[in-house]
Design a protein around this motif. Structure first.
Motif, PDB file in Angstrom:
ATOM      1  N   PHE A   1      -2.803   9.644   0.303  1.00 41.99           N
ATOM      2  CA  PHE A   1      -2.614   8.986  -0.984  1.00 41.99           C
ATOM      3  C   PHE A   1      -2.165   7.548  -0.740  1.00 41.99           C
ATOM      4  O   PHE A   1      -2.652   6.608  -1.355  1.00 41.99           O
ATOM      5  CB  PHE A   1      -1.566   9.752  -1.793  1.00 41.99           C
ATOM      6  CG  PHE A   1      -1.288   9.161  -3.148  1.00 41.99           C
ATOM      7  CD1 PHE A   1      -2.112   9.431  -4.224  1.00 41.99           C
ATOM      8  CD2 PHE A   1      -0.184   8.336  -3.352  1.00 41.99           C
ATOM      9  CE1 PHE A   1      -1.855   8.892  -5.484  1.00 41.99           C
ATOM     10  CE2 PHE A   1       0.086   7.794  -4.603  1.00 41.99           C
ATOM     11  CZ  PHE A   1      -0.750   8.072  -5.670  1.00 41.99           C
ATOM     12  N   ILE A   2      -1.215   7.394   0.194  1.00 39.05           N
ATOM     13  CA  ILE A   2      -0.718   6.078   0.608  1.00 39.05           C
ATOM     14  C   ILE A   2      -0.257   6.184   2.052  1.00 39.05           C
ATOM     15  O   ILE A   2       0.124   7.263   2.520  1.00 39.05           O
ATOM     16  CB  ILE A   2       0.449   5.615  -0.300  1.00 39.05           C
ATOM     17  CG1 ILE A   2       0.779   4.135  -0.051  1.00 39.05           C
ATOM     18  CG2 ILE A   2       1.678   6.488  -0.116  1.00 39.05           C
ATOM     19  CD1 ILE A   2       1.758   3.550  -1.056  1.00 39.05           C
ATOM     20  N   ASP A   3      -0.308   5.079   2.771  1.00 42.43           N
ATOM     21  CA  ASP A   3       0.170   5.060   4.153  1.00 42.43           C
ATOM     22  C   ASP A   3       0.582   3.641   4.513  1.00 42.43           C
ATOM     23  O   ASP A   3       0.653   2.762   3.640  1.00 42.43           O
ATOM     24  CB  ASP A   3      -0.897   5.617   5.113  1.00 42.43           C
ATOM     25  CG  ASP A   3      -2.230   4.896   5.000  1.00 42.43           C
ATOM     26  OD1 ASP A   3      -2.288   3.717   5.381  1.00 42.43           O
ATOM     27  OD2 ASP A   3      -3.217   5.514   4.530  1.00 42.43           O
ATOM     28  N   GLY A   4       0.837   3.398   5.797  1.00 43.10           N
ATOM     29  CA  GLY A   4       1.423   2.140   6.231  1.00 43.10           C
ATOM     30  C   GLY A   4       0.482   0.965   6.328  1.00 43.10           C
ATOM     31  O   GLY A   4       0.873  -0.089   6.841  1.00 43.10           O
ATOM     32  N   ARG A   5      -0.729   1.071   5.821  1.00 38.81           N
ATOM     33  CA  ARG A   5      -1.682  -0.040   5.916  1.00 38.81           C
ATOM     34  C   ARG A   5      -1.670  -0.908   4.657  1.00 38.81           C
ATOM     35  O   ARG A   5      -2.701  -1.421   4.224  1.00 38.81           O
ATOM     36  CB  ARG A   5      -3.089   0.517   6.183  1.00 38.81           C
ATOM     37  CG  ARG A   5      -3.192   1.270   7.520  1.00 38.81           C
ATOM     38  CD  ARG A   5      -4.496   2.015   7.659  1.00 38.81           C
ATOM     39  NE  ARG A   5      -4.674   2.988   6.606  1.00 38.81           N
ATOM     40  CZ  ARG A   5      -5.838   3.281   6.031  1.00 38.81           C
ATOM     41  NH1 ARG A   5      -6.943   2.650   6.408  1.00 38.81           N
ATOM     42  NH2 ARG A   5      -5.902   4.195   5.086  1.00 38.81           N
ATOM     43  N   THR A   6      -0.494  -1.071   4.084  1.00 43.00           N
ATOM     44  CA  THR A   6      -0.376  -1.798   2.819  1.00 43.00           C
ATOM     45  C   THR A   6      -0.604  -3.297   2.955  1.00 43.00           C
ATOM     46  O   THR A   6      -0.632  -4.011   1.952  1.00 43.00           O
ATOM     47  CB  THR A   6       1.011  -1.568   2.209  1.00 43.00           C
ATOM     48  OG1 THR A   6       2.005  -1.793   3.207  1.00 43.00           O
ATOM     49  CG2 THR A   6       1.142  -0.145   1.691  1.00 43.00           C
ATOM     50  N   ASP A   7      -0.734  -3.798   4.209  1.00 41.38           N
ATOM     51  CA  ASP A   7      -1.029  -5.217   4.339  1.00 41.38           C
ATOM     52  C   ASP A   7      -2.452  -5.528   3.895  1.00 41.38           C
ATOM     53  O   ASP A   7      -2.781  -6.674   3.572  1.00 41.38           O
ATOM     54  CB  ASP A   7      -0.824  -5.673   5.783  1.00 41.38           C
ATOM     55  CG  ASP A   7      -1.682  -4.899   6.768  1.00 41.38           C
ATOM     56  OD1 ASP A   7      -2.056  -3.750   6.462  1.00 41.38           O
ATOM     57  OD2 ASP A   7      -1.982  -5.440   7.847  1.00 41.38           O
ATOM     58  N   GLN A   8      -3.315  -4.495   3.842  1.00 39.90           N
ATOM     59  CA  GLN A   8      -4.698  -4.708   3.411  1.00 39.90           C
ATOM     60  C   GLN A   8      -5.112  -3.795   2.252  1.00 39.90           C
ATOM     61  O   GLN A   8      -6.021  -4.141   1.494  1.00 39.90           O
ATOM     62  CB  GLN A   8      -5.660  -4.457   4.575  1.00 39.90           C
ATOM     63  CG  GLN A   8      -5.466  -5.373   5.775  1.00 39.90           C
ATOM     64  CD  GLN A   8      -6.484  -5.106   6.864  1.00 39.90           C
ATOM     65  OE1 GLN A   8      -7.694  -5.212   6.659  1.00 39.90           O
ATOM     66  NE2 GLN A   8      -5.997  -4.752   8.050  1.00 39.90           N
ATOM     67  N   LEU A   9      -4.461  -2.649   2.139  1.00 40.83           N
ATOM     68  CA  LEU A   9      -4.880  -1.649   1.150  1.00 40.83           C
ATOM     69  C   LEU A   9      -3.757  -1.360   0.143  1.00 40.83           C
ATOM     70  O   LEU A   9      -2.675  -1.914   0.228  1.00 40.83           O
ATOM     71  CB  LEU A   9      -5.284  -0.350   1.854  1.00 40.83           C
ATOM     72  CG  LEU A   9      -6.436  -0.459   2.862  1.00 40.83           C
ATOM     73  CD1 LEU A   9      -6.614   0.864   3.598  1.00 40.83           C
ATOM     74  CD2 LEU A   9      -7.735  -0.864   2.161  1.00 40.83           C
ATOM     75  N   PHE A  10      -4.067  -0.492  -0.831  1.00 38.17           N
ATOM     76  CA  PHE A  10      -3.111  -0.025  -1.837  1.00 38.17           C
ATOM     77  C   PHE A  10      -2.530  -1.181  -2.642  1.00 38.17           C
ATOM     78  O   PHE A  10      -1.322  -1.287  -2.856  1.00 38.17           O
ATOM     79  CB  PHE A  10      -1.988   0.791  -1.172  1.00 38.17           C
ATOM     80  CG  PHE A  10      -2.496   1.812  -0.200  1.00 38.17           C
ATOM     81  CD1 PHE A  10      -3.245   2.889  -0.649  1.00 38.17           C
ATOM     82  CD2 PHE A  10      -2.275   1.672   1.155  1.00 38.17           C
ATOM     83  CE1 PHE A  10      -3.743   3.827   0.249  1.00 38.17           C
ATOM     84  CE2 PHE A  10      -2.766   2.598   2.063  1.00 38.17           C
ATOM     85  CZ  PHE A  10      -3.507   3.682   1.604  1.00 38.17           C
ATOM     86  N   LEU A  11      -3.446  -2.064  -3.059  1.00 34.84           N
ATOM     87  CA  LEU A  11      -3.061  -3.247  -3.823  1.00 34.84           C
ATOM     88  C   LEU A  11      -3.400  -3.057  -5.299  1.00 34.84           C
ATOM     89  O   LEU A  11      -3.589  -1.948  -5.758  1.00 34.84           O
ATOM     90  CB  LEU A  11      -3.766  -4.475  -3.242  1.00 34.84           C
ATOM     91  CG  LEU A  11      -3.525  -4.701  -1.733  1.00 34.84           C
ATOM     92  CD1 LEU A  11      -4.340  -5.875  -1.219  1.00 34.84           C
ATOM     93  CD2 LEU A  11      -2.040  -4.908  -1.443  1.00 34.84           C
ATOM     94  N   ASN A  12      -3.472  -4.169  -6.041  1.00 36.43           N
ATOM     95  CA  ASN A  12      -3.756  -4.148  -7.480  1.00 36.43           C
ATOM     96  C   ASN A  12      -2.785  -3.241  -8.230  1.00 36.43           C
ATOM     97  O   ASN A  12      -3.169  -2.494  -9.128  1.00 36.43           O
ATOM     98  CB  ASN A  12      -5.195  -3.697  -7.737  1.00 36.43           C
ATOM     99  CG  ASN A  12      -6.208  -4.633  -7.115  1.00 36.43           C
ATOM    100  OD1 ASN A  12      -6.057  -5.842  -7.157  1.00 36.43           O
ATOM    101  ND2 ASN A  12      -7.250  -4.065  -6.498  1.00 36.43           N
ATOM    102  N   GLY A  13      -1.524  -3.299  -7.852  1.00 39.75           N
ATOM    103  CA  GLY A  13      -0.484  -2.535  -8.538  1.00 39.75           C
ATOM    104  C   GLY A  13      -0.281  -1.131  -8.019  1.00 39.75           C
ATOM    105  O   GLY A  13       0.621  -0.427  -8.488  1.00 39.75           O
ATOM    106  N   PHE A  14      -1.066  -0.702  -7.034  1.00 44.72           N
ATOM    107  CA  PHE A  14      -0.975   0.687  -6.568  1.00 44.72           C
ATOM    108  C   PHE A  14       0.387   0.977  -5.939  1.00 44.72           C
ATOM    109  O   PHE A  14       1.048   1.967  -6.279  1.00 44.72           O
ATOM    110  CB  PHE A  14      -2.090   0.986  -5.559  1.00 44.72           C
ATOM    111  CG  PHE A  14      -2.145   2.430  -5.130  1.00 44.72           C
ATOM    112  CD1 PHE A  14      -2.979   3.325  -5.782  1.00 44.72           C
ATOM    113  CD2 PHE A  14      -1.354   2.894  -4.094  1.00 44.72           C
ATOM    114  CE1 PHE A  14      -3.023   4.657  -5.403  1.00 44.72           C
ATOM    115  CE2 PHE A  14      -1.386   4.224  -3.702  1.00 44.72           C
ATOM    116  CZ  PHE A  14      -2.228   5.099  -4.356  1.00 44.72           C
TER     117      PHE A  14
END
Length: 496
Positions: free
Chosen positions: A422-435
């Motif tokens: 659902f979510i993981d540590g790659r937030t520097d590129q993914l899980f954006l736009n308010g996610f």
């Protein structure tokens, strides 16, 4: 004739001094390695270590570089690059060779190398005893960065890069071209290679401060070197995308404020580092050390980056001493290498010089023995705080499948075990736009409606949460069934 004889007599002394320095630096590296060996498991407690190894394994298996996410279902297909691919491959190879012990040993070896290089470059200007003591204190201060992730491979590189560039600037020489392949290696190991551009720029400013415009040819060589840096960095599988990815994080990535390591410095959480910062500032004010405006700007820059993002503490604590060592030695001769070389060798130093090769051999035997003990008698492994080992064993035995809503800290382990996150540590590129913001708000007061909406939106089939996840009461209120729990993890499935 007397002059020739004197030079011949001085040569053995120079060799002895160098050997003694080497032994001091080897001792520093050995002490650091021994300390980390005793705490090997602590190097494996970052949740991102799991997915870095998995990416490295997949790169070795497929021989292709990913350009889109395949590890989550919430960001599946979104642009994503393995910009730290070489570091990930090295971690995967270490894991393949000796499991988590191999990963820990590789991490320890790299940190020990960085400590050796740090003490060697400091001892080029300061007394070896002072250089070694200072290095060990600084290495202790940046202990939070010693984790099995690709950035660890850049520590020796950044020490060498900084020491040589500021060294040749002080000597009013052109930057050595052999540093460019080192930058290329850095660009394939970790995204922090763009700091190399900044460090080179500050070293160039230091040169400009010294010579002003009196040597246009030398200044031109530095400008050419600066232009070559980004060009050499393009020699990676993703070209300019790797550079752009670093600036995306540095300037406005919306997920950054929600990730612990990207948060600003907090004195209440890092009291030891706060004391060190205050001691450094006090020392600079009291000593009235003259460092010039270029190095002063470098100090301010590294301090700013550290206070803005705690993950970059090593830039300040490791690089500033290297940059200021020359001024300390020149303005306080009693602390200098020159003074140490002029002094009569004491018993310990004479012993180091006389038995240099034997000492190196003993150190080598101790290192090999420690490695043998670690790999055979002790098994280092990540804590279940990030692995959820027993919970995942339960999920597999009970054939839980479908979309999982997971706590952030379990994302890496899920990727490693082939379960889309659902979510993981790659937030520097993914899980954006308010996610990422929404994921955080689900666990806050009044977050139950948000959680309910996310469960429906993503058709969640089960949930894997840390035992302290603030969303747990909401799952109970929404009628979900607690299928499994231990002191590390909780699994929920929809109620009947």
């Amino acid at each position: 004739m007397l002059q020739i004889q004197a030079s011949h007599e001085a040569a053995p002394l120079i060799d002895d001094n160098r050997r003694a320095r080497l032994v001091f630096c080897l001792v520093a590296a050995t002490v650091m390695a021994a300390a980390l060996l005793a705490l090997a498991a602590s190097l494996l407690q970052d949740p991102d270590s799991w997915w870095h190894i998995k990416v490295g394994q997949d790169l070795l298996a497929s021989r292709t570089f990913p350009t889109a996410d395949t590890y989550s279902y919430t960001s599946a297909g979104h642009p994503w690059i393995a910009k730290e691919w070489l570091g990930q491959v090295l971690l995967a190879l270490a894991y393949k060779t000796a499991g988590w012990n191999g990963v820990a040993l590789l991490t320890i070896a790299v940190v020990a190398l960085a400590v050796f290089l740090m003490s060697w470059h400091l001892s080029a200007w300061l007394k070896p005893t002072l250089a070694v003591g200072l290095t060990l204190v600084l290495a202790l201060l940046v202990d939070p960065v010693y984790i099995a992730r690709p950035h660890i491979f850049t520590l020796p590189i950044i020490v060498v890069w900084t020491a040589y560039l500021f060294g040749v600037a002080r000597s009013e020489l052109a930057p050595p071209l052999w540093l460019l392949p080192l930058l290329c290696l850095w660009a394939n190991l970790h995204a922090t290679f763009t700091f190399g551009f900044v460090i080179a720029a500050f070293a160039g400013l230091d040169l400009l401060m010294r010579i002003r415009l009196s040597n246009p040819r030398l200044l031109a060589s530095w400008i050419a070197f600066g232009l070559l840096c980004p060009l050499v960095s393009l020699l990676n599988p993703y070209g300019v995308k790797a550079i752009l990815a670093t600036f995306t994080v540095a300037y406005g990535n919306e997920a950054v404020p929600y990730i612990l390591e990207w948060r600003p410095f907090n004195a209440s959480e890092h009291g030891f580092q706060e004391v060190a910062l205050l001691a450094v500032l006090f020392g600079l004010l009291v000593s009235r050390l003259q460092i010039g405006w270029a190095k002063a700007l470098f100090l301010v820059f590294t301090l700013h980056v550290y206070l803005t993002h705690i993950r970059f503490m090593y830039l300040f604590f490791l690089l500033v001493p290297i940059v200021l060592a020359t001024e300390v030695a020149e303005q306080y001769p009693a602390l200098s290498l020159a003074k140490w070389m002029a002094d009569k060798r004491d018993g310990l130093e004479r012993f180091f010089a006389k038995w240099f090769y034997q000492i190196c051999g003993v150190v080598g035997v101790l290192v090999v023995g420690a490695i043998a003990v670690l790999t055979s008698a002790y098994q280092a492994e990540p804590s279940q705080k990030t692995s959820a080992r027993d919970a995942l064993t339960f999920a597999e035995s009970h054939h839980l499948s479908g979309n999982v809503l997971n706590s952030y800290n379990f994302g890496g382990s899920l990727i490693f075990h082939g379960i889309k996150t659902f979510i993981d540590g790659r937030t520097d590129q993914l899980f954006l736009n308010g996610f990422t913001k929404t994921d955080t708000e689900m666990g806050r007061s009044g977050g139950k409606p948000i959680l309910q909406e996310q469960l429906k939106k993503y058709a969640i089939d089960w949930a894997l949460l840390t035992a302290d996840d603030s969303r747990i009461p909401f799952f109970d209120e929404l009628g979900w069934k607690r299928a499994y729990s231990d002191k590390y993890a909780v699994i929920y499935v929809p109620g009947a």
